[in-house]
Design an enzyme around this catalytic site. Structure first.
Site, short mmCIF file in Angstrom:
data_model
loop_
_atom_site.label_atom_id
_atom_site.label_comp_id
_atom_site.label_asym_id
_atom_site.label_seq_id
_atom_site.Cartn_x
_atom_site.Cartn_y
_atom_site.Cartn_z
N SER A 63 89.97 -10.92 153.40
CA SER A 63 88.76 -11.68 153.68
C SER A 63 87.87 -11.63 152.45
O SER A 63 87.94 -10.70 151.64
CB SER A 63 88.02 -11.06 154.88
N TYR A 81 83.82 -3.93 159.44
CA TYR A 81 84.81 -4.96 159.12
C TYR A 81 85.07 -4.98 157.61
O TYR A 81 86.23 -5.03 157.18
CB TYR A 81 84.32 -6.32 159.61
#
Length: 196
Positions: free
Chosen positions: A143, A156
């Site tokens: 990501s 995250y």
């Protein structure tokens, strides 16, 4: 898993193949002539992905939770019995959690780390003999937040930073075994793309 005459004989396993990036990757792999192993927790979603593949494309659907050791073992056994080789392992399955770290309980933390970081490590370990035999490649889907620490996404971000570190270290570790490692971090859409 029948193979058509034009198939190159290579196979890609894609986790999180029931939608989103995983579905798009499965369709793209199929269009390039690869057989695909679709992995995800919900069979109906995987079957919906299968319906989008190139007609006649080799496909094996394996409902599995990659955070569960028994499911990973069943997945490995299915590949060995029904496909016989593995050229690409695409670790795409992931979960997102947003909010202050102070509001995350232990279960939320454990689930996030298990899905985004521990499961990819375990799958690579478990499937390494197949990947080594094929001279294959691991593709870890990261990501943008694996590079940019962002408030309210601390946990995250940590998992995606970890996945990036895993990829960098394994690239060196597995070089002698003929297995490549790629870390792919989809970027944020441009302003023009956001308007579409």
């Amino acid at each position: 898993m029948p193979r058509d005459a034009g198939h190159r004989g290579q196979t890609a396993l894609i986790t999180g193949a029931g939608g989103g990036i995983g579905r798009a990757l499965a369709v793209a792999a199929s269009e390039r002539g690869l057989g695909v192993v679709l992995v995800g927790r919900r069979r109906p979603h995987l079957e919906a992905t299968r319906a989008l593949l190139r007609p006649g494309s080799p496909c094996l659907v394996v409902p599995a939770d990659v955070t569960v050791a028994q499911d990973r073992l069943a997945l490995k056994q299915a590949i060995e019995a029904q496909v016989g080789r593995l050229d690409f392992l695409v670790n795409n399955a992931g979960t997102l959690w947003a909010g202050p770290l102070s509001t995350m309980d232990d279960q939320a933390l454990s689930s996030l780390v298990a899905t985004n970081l521990t499961a990819p490590m375990a799958l690579i370990r478990d499937l390494l003999p197949l990947l080594s035999a094929a001279g294959g490649r691991v593709v870890n889907i990261g990501s943008l937040l694996g590079d940019i620490p962002y408030p309210l996404f601390a946990a995250y971000c940590a998992t995606k930073h970890g996945l990036r570190g895993l990829s960098d270290a394994l690239r060196r570790e597995l070089r002698g075994q003929g297995v490549g490692v790629t870390y792919a971090a989809p970027g944020a859409p441009t302003p023009r793309e956001r308007k579409r």
